[in-house]
Design a protein around this motif. Sequence first.
Motif, PDB file in Angstrom:
ATOM      1  N   ALA A   1       0.829  -1.209   0.000  1.00  0.00           N
ATOM      2  CA  ALA A   1       0.000   0.000   0.000  1.00  0.00           C
ATOM      3  C   ALA A   1       0.865   1.260   0.000  1.00  0.00           C
ATOM      4  O   ALA A   1       0.507   2.264  -0.626  1.00  0.00           O
ATOM      5  CB  ALA A   1      -0.925   0.004   1.214  1.00  0.00           C
ATOM      6  N   CYS A   2       2.009   1.198   0.679  1.00  0.00           N
ATOM      7  CA  CYS A   2       2.862   2.396   0.721  1.00  0.00           C
ATOM      8  C   CYS A   2       3.478   2.688  -0.641  1.00  0.00           C
ATOM      9  O   CYS A   2       3.786   3.844  -0.955  1.00  0.00           O
ATOM     10  CB  CYS A   2       3.931   2.263   1.804  1.00  0.00           C
ATOM     11  N   VAL A   3       3.647   1.657  -1.463  1.00  0.00           N
ATOM     12  CA  VAL A   3       4.120   1.882  -2.832  1.00  0.00           C
ATOM     13  C   VAL A   3       2.998   2.484  -3.666  1.00  0.00           C
ATOM     14  O   VAL A   3       3.220   3.404  -4.477  1.00  0.00           O
ATOM     15  CB  VAL A   3       4.617   0.562  -3.449  1.00  0.00           C
ATOM     16  N   GLY A   4       1.779   1.983  -3.450  1.00  0.00           N
ATOM     17  CA  GLY A   4       0.635   2.560  -4.148  1.00  0.00           C
ATOM     18  C   GLY A   4       0.461   4.032  -3.839  1.00  0.00           C
ATOM     19  O   GLY A   4       0.070   4.813  -4.709  1.00  0.00           O
ATOM     20  N   GLU A   5       0.748   4.420  -2.594  1.00  0.00           N
ATOM     21  CA  GLU A   5       0.654   5.838  -2.237  1.00  0.00           C
ATOM     22  C   GLU A   5       1.599   6.681  -3.074  1.00  0.00           C
ATOM     23  O   GLU A   5       1.250   7.790  -3.485  1.00  0.00           O
ATOM     24  CB  GLU A   5       0.975   6.009  -0.754  1.00  0.00           C
ATOM     25  N   VAL A   6       2.788   6.163  -3.321  1.00  0.00           N
ATOM     26  CA  VAL A   6       3.742   6.892  -4.168  1.00  0.00           C
ATOM     27  C   VAL A   6       3.217   6.954  -5.602  1.00  0.00           C
ATOM     28  O   VAL A   6       3.265   8.003  -6.259  1.00  0.00           O
ATOM     29  CB  VAL A   6       5.129   6.212  -4.131  1.00  0.00           C
TER      30      VAL A   6
ATOM     31  N   PHE B   1      -4.515  -2.002 -10.353  1.00  0.00           N
ATOM     32  CA  PHE B   1      -4.817  -0.823  -9.541  1.00  0.00           C
ATOM     33  C   PHE B   1      -4.328  -1.071  -8.118  1.00  0.00           C
ATOM     34  O   PHE B   1      -4.488  -2.173  -7.577  1.00  0.00           O
ATOM     35  CB  PHE B   1      -6.324  -0.551  -9.495  1.00  0.00           C
ATOM     36  N   TRP B   2      -3.775  -0.030  -7.498  1.00  0.00           N
ATOM     37  CA  TRP B   2      -3.298  -0.133  -6.125  1.00  0.00           C
ATOM     38  C   TRP B   2      -4.457   0.026  -5.143  1.00  0.00           C
ATOM     39  O   TRP B   2      -5.334   0.858  -5.346  1.00  0.00           O
ATOM     40  CB  TRP B   2      -2.265   0.945  -5.838  1.00  0.00           C
ATOM     41  N   VAL B   3      -4.456  -0.775  -4.079  1.00  0.00           N
ATOM     42  CA  VAL B   3      -5.388  -0.595  -2.966  1.00  0.00           C
ATOM     43  C   VAL B   3      -4.629   0.088  -1.841  1.00  0.00           C
ATOM     44  O   VAL B   3      -3.604  -0.417  -1.384  1.00  0.00           O
ATOM     45  CB  VAL B   3      -5.943  -1.950  -2.463  1.00  0.00           C
ATOM     46  N   LEU B   4      -5.139   1.221  -1.380  1.00  0.00           N
ATOM     47  CA  LEU B   4      -4.446   1.970  -0.335  1.00  0.00           C
ATOM     48  C   LEU B   4      -4.956   1.622   1.057  1.00  0.00           C
ATOM     49  O   LEU B   4      -4.194   1.652   2.020  1.00  0.00           O
ATOM     50  CB  LEU B   4      -4.574   3.473  -0.585  1.00  0.00           C
ATOM     51  N   ASN B   5      -6.256   1.330   1.186  1.00  0.00           N
ATOM     52  CA  ASN B   5      -6.816   0.902   2.472  1.00  0.00           C
ATOM     53  C   ASN B   5      -8.179   0.260   2.229  1.00  0.00           C
ATOM     54  O   ASN B   5      -8.648   0.185   1.095  1.00  0.00           O
ATOM     55  CB  ASN B   5      -6.926   2.066   3.468  1.00  0.00           C
ATOM     56  N   GLU B   6      -8.809  -0.188   3.318  1.00  0.00           N
ATOM     57  CA  GLU B   6     -10.065  -0.916   3.169  1.00  0.00           C
ATOM     58  C   GLU B   6     -11.244  -0.013   2.821  1.00  0.00           C
ATOM     59  O   GLU B   6     -12.194  -0.452   2.166  1.00  0.00           O
ATOM     60  CB  GLU B   6     -10.413  -1.655   4.477  1.00  0.00           C
ATOM     61  N   GLU B   7     -11.210   1.230   3.297  1.00  0.00           N
ATOM     62  CA  GLU B   7     -12.369   2.114   3.148  1.00  0.00           C
ATOM     63  C   GLU B   7     -12.701   2.343   1.675  1.00  0.00           C
ATOM     64  O   GLU B   7     -11.880   2.808   0.897  1.00  0.00           O
ATOM     65  CB  GLU B   7     -12.108   3.450   3.838  1.00  0.00           C
TER      66      GLU B   7
END
Length: 271
Positions: free
Chosen positions: A127-132, A211-217
């Motif tokens: 997820a931290c890579v997706g944030e970038v 697609f990146w998932v950043l969190n559950e929400e």
Amino acid sequence: MDRLTEIAGRLAEVRGVVAVALGGSRATGAAHPDSDHDLGLYYRPPLDTDALRLLAAEPTGTSVDVTEPGGWGPWVDGGAWLTVDGHRVDRIYRDLDRVRRIWADCQEGRFEMGAQPGHPLGVYSHACVGEVAVGRVLADPGGELRALRERTRRYPEPLCEALIADARWEAPFILAAARKGAARGGSFYVAGCLFRAVGLLVHALHAHARFWVLNEEGAVRAAGDLPAAVPGFAARAHGLFAAPGTTPDTLRTALDAADALAAEVCGRLTS
């Protein structure tokens, strides 16, 4: 945005801060009017948290709780919750070298999951890579974060394969395990297994779409719009938690529906 860029520029002058990026829904275009502004502070130790406290106190003149790295847990590293000009602005630390190591893992199809307050499914390391990849760089004096962002824009195929394979074996496995709890009316255990199974499907569907998932929400709703999602995926997934009941019969009915959903989704997933 001009105000955020100004704030980011000042943060980038703090010792240890390498770059600052806008993340979350404000970066992806999915924000609501009341959504927070998440600022990722990409740093290398030592991080001058005293300087960060001084900057945090400037808007109001009062002290603000600014954590040390690791203050919020092992995955959401720490930071501060602020109000600036009437808007919520969250600073979130990200150890840049750790993000780089995780990016290397992603390219080899490796990922971890870890417990983290505020994340009931657990944090997936990538997820931290997706944030970038999806973030909007606001300050990056050395150009390091922008260079990493360009590399992470292409979703790694080994990671895609690993997440799909994980869902294919673990979703049926955990739903089968839940049947033992259902036989005893164990609603708590069954609900946890259902949540985990849906989470696995959500991550696999996003990986299939690169697609990146950043969190559950919001992740279930977003997964329902992806190409490999079965018709009505979000409604069916949410329906599993609406009224599973507390008796063996009602719990088994919920698990039957979950098994059917998992089988249909996994049948559509190809790496």
